[in-house]
Design an enzyme around this catalytic site. Structure first.
Site, PDB file in Angstrom:
ATOM      1  N   LYS A   1       0.851  -1.201   0.000  1.00 14.95           N
ATOM      2  CA  LYS A   1       0.000   0.000   0.000  1.00 14.95           C
ATOM      3  C   LYS A   1       0.883   1.246   0.000  1.00 14.95           C
ATOM      4  O   LYS A   1       1.854   1.309   0.753  1.00 14.95           O
ATOM      5  CB  LYS A   1      -0.878  -0.085   1.256  1.00 14.95           C
ATOM      6  CG  LYS A   1      -2.073   0.835   1.274  1.00 14.95           C
ATOM      7  CD  LYS A   1      -2.929   0.540   2.526  1.00 14.95           C
ATOM      8  CE  LYS A   1      -4.093   1.495   2.637  1.00 14.95           C
ATOM      9  NZ  LYS A   1      -4.926   1.242   3.832  1.00 14.95           N
TER      10      LYS A   1
ATOM     11  N   SER B   1      -9.869   1.063   2.607  1.00 18.24           N
ATOM     12  CA  SER B   1      -8.933   1.901   1.909  1.00 18.24           C
ATOM     13  C   SER B   1      -7.856   1.109   1.160  1.00 18.24           C
ATOM     14  O   SER B   1      -7.222   1.672   0.276  1.00 18.24           O
ATOM     15  CB  SER B   1      -8.246   2.856   2.890  1.00 18.24           C
ATOM     16  OG  SER B   1      -7.426   2.138   3.787  1.00 18.24           O
TER      17      SER B   1
ATOM     18  N   ILE C   1      -8.215   0.380  10.005  1.00 20.32           N
ATOM     19  CA  ILE C   1      -8.654   1.077  11.221  1.00 20.32           C
ATOM     20  C   ILE C   1     -10.180   1.136  11.277  1.00 20.32           C
ATOM     21  O   ILE C   1     -10.750   1.520  12.287  1.00 20.32           O
ATOM     22  CB  ILE C   1      -8.034   2.494  11.303  1.00 20.32           C
ATOM     23  CG1 ILE C   1      -8.184   3.115  12.696  1.00 20.32           C
ATOM     24  CG2 ILE C   1      -8.656   3.421  10.250  1.00 20.32           C
ATOM     25  CD1 ILE C   1      -7.418   4.406  12.915  1.00 20.32           C
TER      26      ILE C   1
ATOM     27  N   SER D   1     -10.348  -1.361   6.477  1.00 23.25           N
ATOM     28  CA  SER D   1      -9.549  -1.101   5.267  1.00 23.25           C
ATOM     29  C   SER D   1      -8.796  -2.288   4.720  1.00 23.25           C
ATOM     30  O   SER D   1      -8.311  -2.250   3.590  1.00 23.25           O
ATOM     31  CB  SER D   1      -8.575   0.045   5.527  1.00 23.25           C
ATOM     32  OG  SER D   1      -9.266   1.264   5.548  1.00 23.25           O
TER      33      SER D   1
END
EC number: 3.5.1.4
Lengths: 545, 545
Positions: A132, A208, A229, A232
């Site tokens: 990521k 995410s 969190i 994601s």
């Protein structure tokens, strides 16, 4: 290329970042050929049009563990494996817009180096790992910006886990997209635009870590790293039909990421594995913890990975819904199918009645603790460059009633509410063993109200974020796909509240063609090993390996 | 007695609390007789003047573990033991002013109940346990006020550990004093006045658990409970020549205390044992964790007490001073004596050079995180009743330059500084094993700059609080007493800074007649078991059991 720090407008910075990405992609050799002029709804058939049979074999025939065996035995060279995944990653990007950088030269140089070693060494020898963007990476040529235009071009180091994986011989070759603020359950930003679902481009890959789930859903990677969190890791893994694991916080080190609100601790994120198979989740944890990261980051729990073994058939609690938003029909069917298999395998299954536990209250607490400064830092960071604030950013900050800039006393009051909530949940869990001494082992639940949503519709986080509030570990796994015949809309259902109505109205089976449907296994805080052991039991009940 | 909530002035509330205490003490039967009209400097000879030989035998001849054996075998009745400790506690109070309540009737009723059981049961069957006032207690007749006049008469429940100990058959019989705000390293309040050291009434028993250390120093208790966020277990234990252990936070549950700033998490306190012998520390931890408290309080680390065993001679790092304040001569002598014994026993001893680690910087971070609201809540609580703010309260709040009301962003910045500091310390620890693979096992260091200080002089916390900043477990144990012949002042020493000068000027051996001198063993975060194992090794090197 210009020094991005000297650029004035946000559009110029975006152009710089896109140019950086495009240049990195332009190195692909041989070039990608055979892509249709108009991309189809599902990208699943594209590899057969573009890649060589050998590339397909390498990228499709192995799990990470299996690939490590042939790499270690030097049956395939690291370079050949790396080139295959580089090309497939580039294809995944062409199909879904999932990359921020393809590390063509660096990965091949690394592969050649590993091939040149007299003996293969390291637990991850030759394994290509996708990562990521905001985690940073090994190597000083790297920029990281956490998707903030104002940070474009910032030099950034690497996180500890990547240093460790590097020592263990991995190959970093692809960096993946994430959304603005890293706080959408989708993947859209002013810098790279929207990443789409590899099964259906009208749907989100989740977020995410949606660049990761898209590349994994295309097998442009088989072993990736996400962060979680509020869902994601789990949401994108679920939406793309791959595996994801969010451990309890403080198992894995997170320091060193390029991120905002550093030092905030009321609710914290964790890294975790995303992969095309279940075993990779455990492999990731094993390798990361074998390094005893707590010796350098003392905030961590000092415990190596300690596989759990069930001594008797599991007792599973099923959360059919969370008392706030009713899951869509395919999700309920997935639950039903898995429950049936578990019962057949001799497990005990009970209902997890969480209405009394008030998940809505949990969400209010959590939203407030996501942004204890009312979003000041993050919104300020967006304002700095002038980039537009995206709708899902507004949703998660401005539209949450409990979000405000807190005084210290207000922060403490919220933390107390959080702790009371956590205790109530722990007591409810303990109570399941009160009568027969057989406490439930795990909760089986949806990782979302449904399959991947149409774009910009991911406005309910309850099915993943709740477990971040509680800091319970959770793993997601693919179960089925949306079936327009089986998964018809319940026309008689009367929504219970505004969010429930929003989600109910969203559903019609035809929107979700091909979309994977996944489920989630949740354990008590710090019972990470048990969650993965439970997932193995459940998958065996489903007739899988 | 009047309803304390209806009282108007702070003096009336204080009178109520004192009256409550005095009434509880007036129940002692037979009355204490034989006390001299003027109390001597040391209280150590008073028991022989006041107590019966049988009471002395019961209270002096056993450690907690030994007493549990004779209680379990019913060689002595719980009632006889309880009465002996009740009378001796009352004497300890007469000598040192250490009690807020003597639970005469309740303890005897409890003892009679335990004696009436057909079989003794519970890991703490019949053991008298003294407790710090603000923890609350089992039974609904209890008030707790955390030493705030404004809270006098407040009803308060019990903490989880006390519930557990109660289930295990203990007897609660004495509640002990603590200072204003529970944040002095002494024990003085507007409600109960000053508690003094049982070895020298001109000195403090330490704090904040100074009622506990005073009663233990008189053997009015042999097994007590303290709390520690800056030294509040270790400092008083050290000053009174008894044992104390501060575990890593999140091993023991702390919820349910009567306290301030609840919900604050940047720096947190922990409970811990205080006792007249080493084995009691481990007994406390074993019993508390056998209950698996994380099943109800999920913030805790899920790990039962797992005794540690050294496989080879220990490697100890000695912190001769902390780079800020030079310890007094008796403390340096104590270090020297213990080091000699450890070397003789075959252990490896190296210096812990912490000057580069900048403990002063650590203190700035810590002080700020003690009061992230600038002390607003606590000072407001004092203002509420109008009670005077005591000098050591002003010292620890108003006189600390880094204390201010923080914004959320400022809080995060401080937490980041804290984490960076913790990481630097962890790396330094890891580095000790770099050359030979033999990392140090523990740090041996002073628990204070010297023996117990004269009243109101405890204005340097570095020797204990530093380990709270790092969240490292620490145990203190008695080593020697101040010796005017051996411990002469170094007339040539030139203090390095203002605090060093303050501490240097304080010392002259004659002030410290009879005062115990103790040392501290520190382990890495979460290596609690190892700390107590190391303490056992060190004591064996000293020729103790």
């Amino acid at each position: 290329m210009a020094d991005p720090q000297t650029l004035k407008t946000w559009q110029e910075k975006v152009a710089w970042a896109q140019d950086y990405r495009d240049k990195s992609l332009s190195k692909v050799e041989p070039k990608l050929e055979g892509l249709p002029a108009e991309l189809p709804l599902s990208s699943q058939d594209l590899p057969s049009l573009v890649l060589t049979p050998r590339e397909i074999e390498i990228t499709e025939n192995y799990t990470a563990k299996e690939l490590l065996v042939v790499l270690r035995e030097r049956k395939i060279s690291v370079e050949e494996v790396t080139r295959a995944f580089l090309r497939r990653a580039a294809l995944a990007h062409a199909a879904t817009n999932c990359l921020t950088e393809l590390r063509w030269y660096q990965a091949i140089a690394r592969a050649k180096y590993l091939d040149s070693l007299p003996e293969p060494k390291g637990a991850l020898f030759g394994l290509p790992i996708s990562t990521k963007e905001h985690h940073g990476l090994v190597g000083d040529d790297i920029t990281a910006h956490a998707c903030y235009v104002s940070w474009v071009g910032k030099k950034h180091g690497s996180i500890m886990i990547y240093d460790n994986f590097w020592e263990e011989g991995c190959v970093f070759y692809a960096r993946t997209t994430q959304p603005q603020t890293i706080m959408h359950l989708e993947t859209n930003s002013n810098i790279y635009g929207r990443t789409v679902n590899p099964y259906n481009r009208n749907l989100t890959p989740g977020g995410s870590s949606g660049g990761e789930s898209a590349i994994l859903g295309m097998r442009g990677s088989i072993f990736g790293v996400g962060g979680d969190i509020g869902g994601s890791i789990r949401c994108p893994a679920a939406h793309c039909g791959v595996y994801g694991f969010k451990p309890t916080t403080k198992r894995l080190p997170v320091g060193g990421q390029c991120s905002h609100m550093l030092g905030k601790e009321a609710i914290t994120s964790t890294l975790g594995p995303m992969a095309v198979d279940r075993d990779s989740l455990e492999l990731f944890m094993q390798v990361a913890l074998a390094k005893k990261p707590w010796r350098l980051d003392p905030s961590l729990t000092p415990k190596v990975w300690t596989p759990y073994k069930f001594e008797r058939p599991m007792k599973i609690a099923v959360q059919w819904w969370d008392g706030v938003v009713k899951p869509h029909p395919p999700m309920i069917r997935a639950l039903r199918e898995v429950v049936e298999a578990c019962l057949k395998a001799g497990m005990e299954v009970v209902d997890w009645d969480c209405e009394a536990l008030d998940h809505q209250k949990g969400w209010e607490i959590l939203a407030s603790l996501y942004w204890p400064d009312g979003g000041k830092e993050v919104l300020g960071r967006l304002e700095e460059s002038g980039e537009p604030v995206l709708p899902l950013t507004k949703f998660i900050i401005n539209e949450q009633k409990s979000v405000k800039d807190l005084t210290q006393a207000e922060l403490w009051a919220r933390c107390l509410e959080r702790d009371a909530y956590r205790e109530a949940y722990a007591r409810a869990w303990t109570k399941t063993g009160e009568k027969d001494g057989r406490e439930i082992d795990v909760i089986l639940c949806p990782p979302s109200f449904g399959a991947a949503t149409p774009h910009d519709q991911s406005r309910y986080w309850g099915y993943t974020a709740h477990w971040n509030l509680l800091d319970y570990p959770g793993a997601v796994f693919p179960v089925t796909t949306v079936d327009p015949v089986k998964d018809i809309k319940d026309k008689n259902y009367v929504p219970k509240n505004e969010e429930d109505k929003f989600v109910y109205d969203m559903y019609s089976p035809e929107k979700y063609a091909n979309a994977p449907v996944s489920l989630q296994v949740i354990g008590r805080r710090n019972y990470d090993e048990k969650v993965l052991a439970a997932l193995a039991e459940i998958e065996q009940a489903l007739g899988r390996k």
